[in-house]
Motif scaffolding. Sequence first.
Motif, short mmCIF file in Angstrom:
data_model
loop_
_atom_site.label_atom_id
_atom_site.label_comp_id
_atom_site.label_asym_id
_atom_site.label_seq_id
_atom_site.Cartn_x
_atom_site.Cartn_y
_atom_site.Cartn_z
N GLY A 18 0.62 -1.32 -0.02
CA GLY A 18 0.06 0.21 0.10
C GLY A 18 0.97 1.45 0.09
N LYS A 19 2.01 1.25 -0.36
CA LYS A 19 2.89 2.42 -0.43
C LYS A 19 2.53 3.53 -1.28
N SER A 20 1.86 3.19 -2.52
CA SER A 20 1.34 4.34 -3.36
C SER A 20 0.02 4.72 -3.00
N THR A 21 -0.62 3.94 -2.57
CA THR A 21 -2.13 4.34 -2.04
C THR A 21 -1.84 5.07 -0.77
N LEU A 22 -1.02 5.00 0.08
CA LEU A 22 -0.68 5.77 1.29
C LEU A 22 0.00 7.43 0.68
N ARG A 52 2.05 -2.26 -14.69
CA ARG A 52 2.44 -3.40 -14.08
C ARG A 52 2.30 -3.14 -12.43
N GLY A 53 1.79 -2.15 -12.12
CA GLY A 53 1.57 -1.70 -10.88
C GLY A 53 2.90 -1.73 -9.86
N ILE A 54 3.99 -1.46 -10.44
CA ILE A 54 5.14 -1.31 -9.48
C ILE A 54 5.84 -0.13 -9.83
N ILE A 132 0.63 0.50 10.22
CA ILE A 132 0.09 -0.73 10.13
C ILE A 132 -1.24 -0.47 8.99
N ASN A 133 -1.31 -0.95 7.69
CA ASN A 133 -2.07 -0.71 6.66
C ASN A 133 -3.35 -1.61 6.39
N LYS A 134 -4.32 -1.25 5.77
CA LYS A 134 -5.22 -2.24 5.43
C LYS A 134 -6.14 -2.72 6.72
N ILE A 135 -6.29 -2.00 7.75
CA ILE A 135 -7.14 -2.31 8.72
C ILE A 135 -8.54 -2.40 8.70
N ASP A 136 -9.27 -1.99 7.02
CA ASP A 136 -10.42 -2.13 6.93
C ASP A 136 -10.60 -3.55 6.54
N LEU A 137 -9.84 -4.28 6.14
CA LEU A 137 -10.05 -5.51 5.87
C LEU A 137 -10.40 -6.72 7.02
N SER A 164 -6.02 2.84 7.08
CA SER A 164 -6.57 1.98 5.96
C SER A 164 -6.26 3.21 4.86
N ALA A 165 -5.04 3.05 4.09
CA ALA A 165 -4.80 3.93 2.99
C ALA A 165 -5.89 4.03 2.15
N LYS A 166 -6.55 3.00 1.73
CA LYS A 166 -7.66 2.80 0.64
C LYS A 166 -8.86 3.54 1.24
P1 GTP Z 1 4.08 -1.19 -5.60
O1 GTP Z 1 3.98 0.32 -5.81
O2 GTP Z 1 3.49 -2.21 -6.39
O3 GTP Z 1 5.23 -1.42 -4.63
O4 GTP Z 1 2.74 -1.39 -4.52
P2 GTP Z 1 2.40 -0.45 -3.40
O5 GTP Z 1 3.11 -0.87 -2.04
O6 GTP Z 1 2.57 0.96 -3.54
O7 GTP Z 1 0.88 -0.97 -3.22
P3 GTP Z 1 -0.41 -0.16 -3.75
O8 GTP Z 1 -0.45 1.28 -3.03
O9 GTP Z 1 -0.28 0.02 -5.12
O10 GTP Z 1 -1.53 -0.93 -3.20
C1 GTP Z 1 -1.74 -2.35 -3.67
C2 GTP Z 1 -2.92 -2.87 -3.48
O11 GTP Z 1 -3.44 -2.63 -2.11
C3 GTP Z 1 -3.91 -1.90 -4.40
O12 GTP Z 1 -4.82 -2.83 -5.01
C4 GTP Z 1 -4.65 -1.03 -3.22
O13 GTP Z 1 -6.10 -0.68 -3.54
C5 GTP Z 1 -4.71 -1.87 -2.19
N1 GTP Z 1 -4.57 -1.21 -1.01
C6 GTP Z 1 -3.96 -0.34 -0.25
N2 GTP Z 1 -4.18 0.20 0.72
C7 GTP Z 1 -5.28 -0.47 1.23
C8 GTP Z 1 -6.06 -0.35 2.49
O14 GTP Z 1 -5.88 0.33 3.26
N3 GTP Z 1 -7.08 -1.34 2.47
C9 GTP Z 1 -7.25 -2.27 1.39
N4 GTP Z 1 -8.34 -2.75 1.57
N5 GTP Z 1 -6.70 -2.27 0.36
C10 GTP Z 1 -5.64 -1.44 0.26
#
Ligand code: GTP
Length: 598
Positions: A18-22, A52-54, A132-137, A164-166
């Motif tokens: 979730g790096k990019s999302t944060l 490629r999502g990276i 700590i990310n993704k606590i919504d899950l 939850s970054a999302k």
């Molecule tokens: P790279 O850039 O590939 O290293 O990945 P990243 O760490 O930047 O991850 P990215 O932010 O692209 O998130 C990866 C996936 O996790 C995406 O599908 C996001 O939508 C999802 N995601 C990120 N944060 C959260 C969160 O807080 N909750 C949920 N449910 N999904 C999340």
Amino acid sequence: DRQKKIRNFCIIAHIDHGKSTLADRLIEKTGTLTQREMEDQVLDTMELEKERGITIKAQAIRLVHTTEGGEEYILNLIDTPGHVDFNYEVSRSLAACEGALLVVDATQGIQAQTLANCYLALEHDLEIIPVINKIDLPSARPDEIKKEIEDVIGLDCSDAPLISAKVGLGIDDVLKAIVEKIPCPEGDEDAPLRALIFDSYYDSYKGVICYIRVKEGTIKKGMKIKLMASKKEYEVTEVGIFRPQYMEVPELKAGDVGYVCASIKNVRDARVGDTITEAEREAKEPLPGYRPAIPMVFSGFYPTDSAKYEELKEALEKLQLNDAALIFEPETSVALGFGFRCGFLGLLHMEIVQERLEREYNLDIVTTAPSVIYRITKTDGEVIELTNPTNMPSPTEIEFMEEPYVKATIITPSEYVGAVMDLCQNKRGIFKNMEYIETTRVMLHYEMPLNEIIYDFFDALKSRTKGYASLDYELIGYKESDLVKLDILLNGDPVDALSQIVPKERAYQRGRAICEKLKEIIPRQLFEIPIQAAIGSKIIARETVKALRKDVLAKCYGGDITRKKKLLEKQKEGKKRMKQIGTVEVPQEAFMAVLKVE
Ligand code: GTP
């Protein structure tokens, strides 16, 4: 007190945690972009990267954050690449920061790159804030993951933000932690300039744009600068900051992150890790840690249409303007004609270059199996570095051979330990040790030849662990190995582009497996094609592609017309990346298949 209001940080994480999302949420929250400007994942700009999502290249953005108390802080966020191929770039980005957010997925916990990145950050003395990310899950286990981080890495997680970054939960806590925990930059603004280049881009208008962190001194327009590693001198034409678009400012001082342009023609002259100083008042020493990017993997790139050789050359030259790690030189293959031997940081880097050539330059390329650099000590004492298996000297001239080894760290659920060990064994891994991360997860350490890892090791690892294992590796040096050259003959003729260097004790098995594989891949033609594997003049395996029965099409004629269409279409597609070798048509896959057999 200008410096007291600056925080320079990066976000480190395992892939997909979730790096990019944060980063997006931080940008949004600080109002750096308006909603309309806010495009998802602003930091990943290259088209390819998005697909490629990276994160491939490091980038930076300047956020302005106002605290509850009404104080304004400048937060420079430096993005880091998320793949081992680009670890050197990661280390330079970290060197530009005082702190790091360590994002860990609350459903997955610590993974191989979490550790690798965290150790890198600790080496640079960064203040690390666990997040700590993704606590919504529903499957999130924040408390267990916190404990895991404390036990395994030793970071205090008592007040780690749970976010939850999302959905945008807990982002304020992250901003608060950045301001309160990450130290502000220090450094004398009046000292001789020392600025670290942590990334550089080629722009056709401005020339090379260097992304810099000023450690000491001040840099401004008109100043004469010197790059300490390349020893070249330039005059600064512009300095600025990232908002995120380039915005010119009068000067950058110690503690600042921004960019500088100085009519530099090529990224090779402004390499990541180099130090910019003043030409007239040179700093005594460059900043520590510079090293030129070293290609580790080599492959032959050949245009499928030999008439496109010049075009390929020009395209590679253009890519090189922006990619200091890419190297190439002309190469001729008996089988493939004129092409280039290209050097890459790793397989991902290679795939990216290949994709860009095909997509942006519309070239069809055949690539040969990637090879590492072998070191050969000859009987006459000469030491050579071999990047193309075809050029291996005859065994009588070789005293001994060495190949590069890596230290691999694999984290896997404990139920797959057996399968993983079996795989590593297969890949000539030397078991080092094994530790438990939690009761259900294990960390394994191996030393392994880089050659065994570069191609499909990661895929094999994933498939044996249902996708749960993670991998990280770093080069540790060369070790002696007993290696031979395995040649492949089609129709009796050796195909240089299919030659491969293999461990002697596996040569027979590999030879057989490759022949079997090629038999599946090489389409039947009007005549019979013998496929042979040989070591020196000794044939060790043989398979035969049977001749095509001329009535293949006739058979479905009149019967099922769509089947015929499909067959023709399939043939057409297959044509695309085929190379005519003597009388035999060989598809691209064949060149890669030689590495894919176990
Ligand atoms: P790279 O850039 O590939 O290293 O990945 P990243 O760490 O930047 O991850 P990215 O932010 O692209 O998130 C990866 C996936 O996790 C995406 O599908 C996001 O939508 C999802 N995601 C990120 N944060 C959260 C969160 O807080 N909750 C949920 N449910 N999904 C999340």
